[in-house]
Scaffold this active site. Structure first.
Site, PDB file in Angstrom:
ATOM      1  N   ASP A   1       0.848  -1.190   0.000  1.00 49.94           N
ATOM      2  CA  ASP A   1       0.000   0.000   0.000  1.00 49.94           C
ATOM      3  C   ASP A   1       0.884   1.241   0.000  1.00 49.94           C
ATOM      4  O   ASP A   1       1.904   1.289   0.699  1.00 49.94           O
ATOM      5  CB  ASP A   1      -0.877   0.047   1.255  1.00 49.94           C
ATOM      6  CG  ASP A   1      -1.938  -1.043   1.280  1.00 49.94           C
ATOM      7  OD1 ASP A   1      -2.027  -1.815   0.310  1.00 49.94           O
ATOM      8  OD2 ASP A   1      -2.675  -1.112   2.289  1.00 49.94           O
TER       9      ASP A   1
ATOM     10  N   HIS B   1      -6.214   2.368  -3.853  1.00 49.67           N
ATOM     11  CA  HIS B   1      -6.265   2.568  -2.401  1.00 49.67           C
ATOM     12  C   HIS B   1      -7.113   3.799  -2.096  1.00 49.67           C
ATOM     13  O   HIS B   1      -6.971   4.433  -1.059  1.00 49.67           O
ATOM     14  CB  HIS B   1      -4.851   2.732  -1.833  1.00 49.67           C
ATOM     15  CG  HIS B   1      -4.735   2.423  -0.375  1.00 49.67           C
ATOM     16  ND1 HIS B   1      -5.472   1.440   0.253  1.00 49.67           N
ATOM     17  CD2 HIS B   1      -3.968   2.971   0.601  1.00 49.67           C
ATOM     18  CE1 HIS B   1      -5.155   1.396   1.539  1.00 49.67           C
ATOM     19  NE2 HIS B   1      -4.259   2.319   1.778  1.00 49.67           N
TER      20      HIS B   1
ATOM     21  N   HIS C   1      -7.405   9.434   1.853  1.00 49.64           N
ATOM     22  CA  HIS C   1      -7.130   8.311   2.763  1.00 49.64           C
ATOM     23  C   HIS C   1      -8.058   8.428   3.975  1.00 49.64           C
ATOM     24  O   HIS C   1      -7.642   8.804   5.081  1.00 49.64           O
ATOM     25  CB  HIS C   1      -5.663   8.310   3.197  1.00 49.64           C
ATOM     26  CG  HIS C   1      -5.213   6.997   3.762  1.00 49.64           C
ATOM     27  ND1 HIS C   1      -5.364   6.659   5.087  1.00 49.64           N
ATOM     28  CD2 HIS C   1      -4.663   5.917   3.168  1.00 49.64           C
ATOM     29  CE1 HIS C   1      -4.894   5.442   5.290  1.00 49.64           C
ATOM     30  NE2 HIS C   1      -4.458   4.970   4.145  1.00 49.64           N
TER      31      HIS C   1
ATOM     32  N   HIS D   1       3.754  -2.213   3.301  1.00 51.30           N
ATOM     33  CA  HIS D   1       3.588  -0.825   2.887  1.00 51.30           C
ATOM     34  C   HIS D   1       4.860  -0.375   2.181  1.00 51.30           C
ATOM     35  O   HIS D   1       5.960  -0.743   2.602  1.00 51.30           O
ATOM     36  CB  HIS D   1       3.307   0.084   4.086  1.00 51.30           C
ATOM     37  CG  HIS D   1       1.988  -0.182   4.733  1.00 51.30           C
ATOM     38  ND1 HIS D   1       1.800  -1.228   5.607  1.00 51.30           N
ATOM     39  CD2 HIS D   1       0.786   0.439   4.605  1.00 51.30           C
ATOM     40  CE1 HIS D   1       0.532  -1.240   6.011  1.00 51.30           C
ATOM     41  NE2 HIS D   1      -0.098  -0.251   5.411  1.00 51.30           N
TER      42      HIS D   1
END
Length: 263
Positions: free
Chosen positions: A57, A108, A112, A208
Site C-alpha cells: 500500500d 487505495h 485516505h 507498505h
C-alpha cells in the site's frame, strides 16, 4: 394431576452441545455474517498451487517505493501496488515504472479516509475519482481496491462490486507501519503475529511502500528468499485470484466475478 418427568440428557448429547457452543463462540464472526447477510472482502484464496499474493500500500512518501521496486526487480517478483490517487498523480513516473516492470496496480482510494463512514454516493465518488487518475497514468483497467485502513462495511463492498471491483484485504500482516524493526517484520510474515500464522499458499501478504514503513526495505529480501526456498511463488493478487478455487471468507465468494462496471 399430570407429572412431567424430564430425562437426564446423555453424555453424548452434552458433548455435542458443548462442541456446538464452542464452534459458535470460536467462529462467532463468520457465523454471524452467514446469518446476517454481512458481506466480506477477500482475505485469502484457496489454490492448488504454492502461490502467495504480495501486496504493497502507498498513500504518501518519497523514499521507500523505489528501493522496493529495485528489490522486486532483482528477485524477479511481481506484486500488486494499491495506490492512493493523489500519491500516484504526484509520482507518475514511478507508477509507470511499476507498470513497465510487470506489477499490478490496485486502488487505495482517493482521500485516505475510512470509506465505511461515507454514504453510497460518496463512496462511489471516492472510487471513481481514484480510478480515473490511476487508469490515466497506468493504462491498466483498475478493478481491485483495498479500502484505506482496511475499513469496510456492507455498503462499501456492495458499492465497490457494483462499480466492477473486488475488495481485497490480507491474511498475513507484516505490521511494518509500526516500525518494529526488520527482524520483527520478517517474523510477522514468516511465522505470524500469532504462532502458526505465517504465510502459506493462498495467503495475501500486506506490506507498505510508504515512508512510514522504512523496515520493509531491509526485511523484504529475507522474506522473499525464505518463501522461495519453501517452494512458494509470490505474485500479484489478480493472478492469485485467477488460480483460486474459492476465496476466504465464504461471504467474499457471493459473486465469483465482479459486476460489469457502468459506462
Amino acid at each position: 394431576m399430570r407429572i412431567i418427568i424430564f430425562k437426564r440428557p446423555s453424555w453424548r448429547n452434552i458433548a455435542l452441545w458443548g462442541i456446538l457452543l464452542f464452534v459458535l463462540f470460536a467462529y462467532r464472526e463468520n457465523v454471524t455474517s452467514v446469518f446476517s447477510g454481512k458481506l466480506k472482502p477477500i482475505y485469502s484464496a484457496s489454490v492448488n498451487t504454492q502461490s502467495i499474493g504480495l501486496t504493497f500500500d502507498i498513500s504518501w512518501g518519497e523514499k521507500t517505493a523505489e528501493p522496493i521496486l529495485d528489490i522486486l526487480k532483482k528477485e524477479g517478483i511481481h506484486a500488486t501496488f494499491f495506490l492512493s490517487s493523489p500519491w500516484a498523480d504526484k509520482h507518475q513516473s514511478l507508477v509507470q515504472r511499476m507498470v513497465a516492470e510487470g506489477h499490478e496496480i490496485g486502488s487505495h482510494g482517493n482521500r485516505h479516509i475510512d470509506l465505511n463512514t461515507l454514504g453510497e454516493s460518496e463512496i462511489e465518488h471516492e472510487i471513481i475519482t481514484a480510478q480515473q487518475v490511476l487508469e490515466r497514468i497506468t493504462g491498466q483497467n483498475v478493478r481491485l481496491i483495498r479500502a484505506p485502513n482496511g475499513a469496510y462495511n456492507n455498503r462499501v463492498i456492495a458499492t465497490a462490486n457494483k462499480l466492477g471491483y473486488r475488495v481485497i484485504q490480507w491474511s498475513v500482516d507484516s505490521l511494518d507501519w509500526k516500525r518494529p524493526g526488520p527482524s520483527a517484520v520478517v517474523n510477522n510474515v514468516l511465522n505470524g503475529i500469532r504462532s502458526g500464522g505465517g504465510a502459506k499458499a493462498g495467503d495475501i501478504i500486506l506490506f507498505h511502500a510508504s515512508d512510514s514503513a522504512p523496515d520493509t526495505v531491509q526485511a523484504l529480501p529475507t522474506v522473499i528468499q525464505h518463501l522461495k526456498s519453501k517452494g512458494h511463488t509470490l505474485l500479484p493478487v489478480g493472478q492469485l485470484l485467477s488460480e483460486a478455487n474459492s476465496t476466504w471468507p465464504p461471504e467474499s465468494n457471493l459473486k465469483e466475478k465482479p459486476l460489469t462496471p457502468p459506462k
